[in-house]
Design a protein around this motif. Structure first.
Motif, PDB file in Angstrom:
ATOM      1  N   PRO A 285       0.871  -1.259  -0.167  1.00  0.00           N
ATOM      2  CA  PRO A 285       0.085   0.069  -0.066  1.00  0.00           C
ATOM      3  C   PRO A 285       0.732   1.357   0.033  1.00  0.00           C
ATOM      4  N   SER A 286       0.346   2.259  -0.658  1.00  0.00           N
ATOM      5  CA  SER A 286       1.136   3.463  -0.755  1.00  0.00           C
ATOM      6  C   SER A 286       1.414   4.113   0.456  1.00  0.00           C
ATOM      7  N   SER A 291       9.535  -0.458   0.432  1.00  0.00           N
ATOM      8  CA  SER A 291      10.173  -0.534  -0.992  1.00  0.00           C
ATOM      9  C   SER A 291       9.624  -1.876  -1.495  1.00  0.00           C
ATOM     10  N   GLY A 292       9.535  -2.172  -2.714  1.00  0.00           N
ATOM     11  CA  GLY A 292       9.332  -3.295  -3.536  1.00  0.00           C
ATOM     12  C   GLY A 292      10.400  -4.082  -3.910  1.00  0.00           C
ATOM     13  N   ASP A 293      10.037  -5.054  -4.377  1.00  0.00           N
ATOM     14  CA  ASP A 293      11.170  -5.982  -5.073  1.00  0.00           C
ATOM     15  C   ASP A 293      10.837  -6.232  -6.766  1.00  0.00           C
ATOM     16  N   PRO A 531      -3.122  -2.629  -3.742  1.00  0.00           N
ATOM     17  CA  PRO A 531      -2.441  -3.896  -2.753  1.00  0.00           C
ATOM     18  C   PRO A 531      -2.836  -3.693  -1.407  1.00  0.00           C
ATOM     19  N   GLN A 532      -2.855  -4.674  -0.618  1.00  0.00           N
ATOM     20  CA  GLN A 532      -3.136  -4.541   0.711  1.00  0.00           C
ATOM     21  C   GLN A 532      -1.960  -5.332   1.631  1.00  0.00           C
ATOM     22  N   ALA A 533      -1.746  -4.611   2.694  1.00  0.00           N
ATOM     23  CA  ALA A 533      -0.560  -5.254   3.507  1.00  0.00           C
ATOM     24  C   ALA A 533      -0.817  -6.648   3.803  1.00  0.00           C
TER      25      ALA A 533
END
Length: 543
Positions: A285-286, A291-293, A531-533
């Motif tokens: 989630p924003s 950070s993403g992968d 997206p959800q945590a």
């Protein structure tokens, strides 16, 4: 005072009193180390019971005893020494005469030791009593078989599309069990129509997914499963066996090759979430400071059920880019989860491996080349590190990046490293999904019996080279001329299923088109995906 008492206890432990060392805690102190058998109060005697504790120490492993030959069987073996030598030769070297290469580049070898004439068995009609020598029987149920029948049975069991290496195991009971199990189950292994249809659907969907990704995201390095689709059959069969045997947890570590196929097709990862990420968005989630992968590192943790009363929880761990670095994480994560399950389990007979299984998937070049493989294998049978047996699957593409095996390793097989811990190895030709499932069944039964690691060397190929943006024919022109001219593994299996009447041409077409439409719908919906945590759920909820 506390530090002095703790130092004295440690000193006593070093001097040899070990697990039975005792020391008295000060009245106002609360110990920070060790495990106690009751709450700590002033003056409580604490035991350093690490080696006795069934949770943080080790449980005594189950003892397996295999019956020795009877006096009659021993006498028969002594009288039929030539036949014993022939059978031993097939068990030891039959793997070298097996049809393992789906590309046909590596030809079968002529092995002199597998010729009955080498042992004086020149009359094909000569009859022998095989009791105590070979675990098969004639068609009429008799233990009397001719040389020709025995020789054909050995070829069928040890030189087909599956090969077995187990004669290097030092324990005689394990070797005898392995030989008896292979020989007694090879002819009887059959799959029903539902299981074949399941395998077909997995393979067809995997190919449809790769085709969809190539069409929609042609400039993405996705490291598809094309050429090694049978790996998804291997995992599905393993998960099914785990679920039916009462295993509650499966911890999986795997590299990038085929990861997205397995996540979407088998482990319930949302294609919508995947496409959202492929469009440049994060998987979080924003408002989450994270950070993403990259897509080849994402993971999933679904509940699977194969018609059983309880579910199998599969945890695929996140994958670091450094090859094979996830393997010790599987071992440590799995061991910790085993200890947690022991705490919850009131059955004193519950042993390592009863409720959890470790699964490690490897690349062929990395399995030979990465030192972490040897380090993790070296811990696999130690009482404080063992998982009760890990199933290893090597997706063997016969080439590492652009280097063929002949220039990459000094061993005959990439799996030879596993002989460090005397692990048995099953080689299987990836062109034959049903044989892959049979190999997995043997591997699972061995692990279930002995609680030790076992290796499946799944020999396949890469249709696109190291990734989809490569041109592999620059470095391997002969190999890729063969690959581009041949039918895919799912198409081959589809044709066999049509010949057997398991699926029709229309059904096959509908399976692929329906899954492609599903992916199209998920791609359209990904534009609005939020997206959800996914952390702090389950037993972590409320933290």
């Amino acid at each position: 005072m506390w530090r002095a008492s703790l130092a004295n206890a440690r000193q006593a432990h070093r001097l040899g009193t070990g697990a039975r060392s005792m020391w008295r805690a000060p009245a106002a102190a609360v110990p920070a180390v060790g495990r106690v058998t009751r709450p700590v109060n002033a003056g409580t005697i604490l035991r350093r019971s690490y080696h006795e504790d069934v949770v943080y120490g080790y449980r005594v492993p189950k003892v397996f005893e295999y019956p020795d030959y009877s006096p009659e069987q021993l006498r028969n073996r002594q009288q039929q020494a030539a036949l014993v030598c022939l059978v031993s030769a097939y068990r030891t070297t039959g793997h070298r005469a097996t049809d393992l290469d789906p590309l046909g580049i590596q030809k079968k070898q002529a092995i002199p030791e597998l010729d009955p004439a080498r042992y004086g068995l020149t009359d094909p009609d000569q009859m022998f009593d095989i009791d105590g020598i070979l675990t098969v029987k004639a068609e009429n149920g008799s233990t009397m078989m001719s040389v020709a029948e025995i020789h054909q049975a050995l070829i069928d069991m040890y030189c087909g599309h599956v090969a077995f290496e187990f004669e290097h195991i030092p324990d005689m009971a394990e070797k005898r069990w392995f030989a008896d199990h292979v020989e007694s189950t090879s002819a009887s292994y059959q799959l029903d129509a539902a299981k074949k249809r399941r395998f077909y659907e997995l393979l067809a969907r995997s190919e449809a997914f790769d085709n969809f990704m190539q069409k929609k995201f042609g400039q993405v390095k996705r490291y598809g499963l094309e050429g090694a689709e049978s790996a998804i059959v291997a995992l599905d069969e393993l998960f099914s066996l785990c679920n039916h045997s009462g295993i509650a947890e499966a911890v999986v570590g795997m590299p990038h090759r085929g990861r997205l196929n397995i996540l979407v097709d088998l482990l319930k990862y949302s294609p919508r979430a995947l496409f959202h990420k492929l469009h440049g968005n994060a998987e979080f989630p924003s408002d989450l400071p994270a950070s993403g992968d990259v897509i080849s590192h994402i993971a999933s943790s679904p509940m699977l059920n194969y018609g059983c009363s309880s579910d199998l929880h599969v945890t695929m761990l996140h994958n670091p880019s450094h090859l094979e670095a996830v393997n010790p994480v599987v071992a440590g994560y799995g061991r910790a989860k085993q200890m947690y399950l022991f705490d919850k389990n009131t059955d004193p007979g519950c042993a390592l491996g009863d409720r959890l299984i470790g699964i490690q998937i490897h690349g062929d070049a990395a399995f030979t080349g990465q030192g972490v493989i040897m380090e993790t294998l070296g811990l696999s049978n130690l009482p404080h590190f063992s998982l009760g047996g890990t199933v290893h699957i090597i997706i063997n593409n016969q080439i590492g990046y652009t280097t063929p095996a002949t220039n990459a390793r000094s061993t005959l097989y990439t799996s030879d490293i596993a002989k460090l811990v005397n692990a048995p190895v099953i080689h299987v030709n990836g062109d034959y999904p049903e044989e892959v499932a049979r190999a997995m069944r043997v591997a699972f039964e061995y692990r279930k019996m002995f609680r030790k690691d076992i290796i499946i060397d799944l020999i396949t190929f890469r249709r696109w080279g190291h990734n989809e943006l490569d041109e592999p024919s620059f470095t391997q022109p002969h190999m890729y001329k063969i690959i581009r001219a041949r039918e895919s593994v799912p198409k081959q299996y589809e044709r066999r299923m049509q010949e057997e009447g398991i699926v029709t041409k229309d059904t096959a077409s509908e399976t692929r088109s329906a899954f492609t439409k599903f992916l199209d719908d998920e791609l359209a919906a990904s534009k609005d995906f939020v997206p959800q945590a996914d952390h702090l759920k389950g037993k972590w909820a409320g933290l």
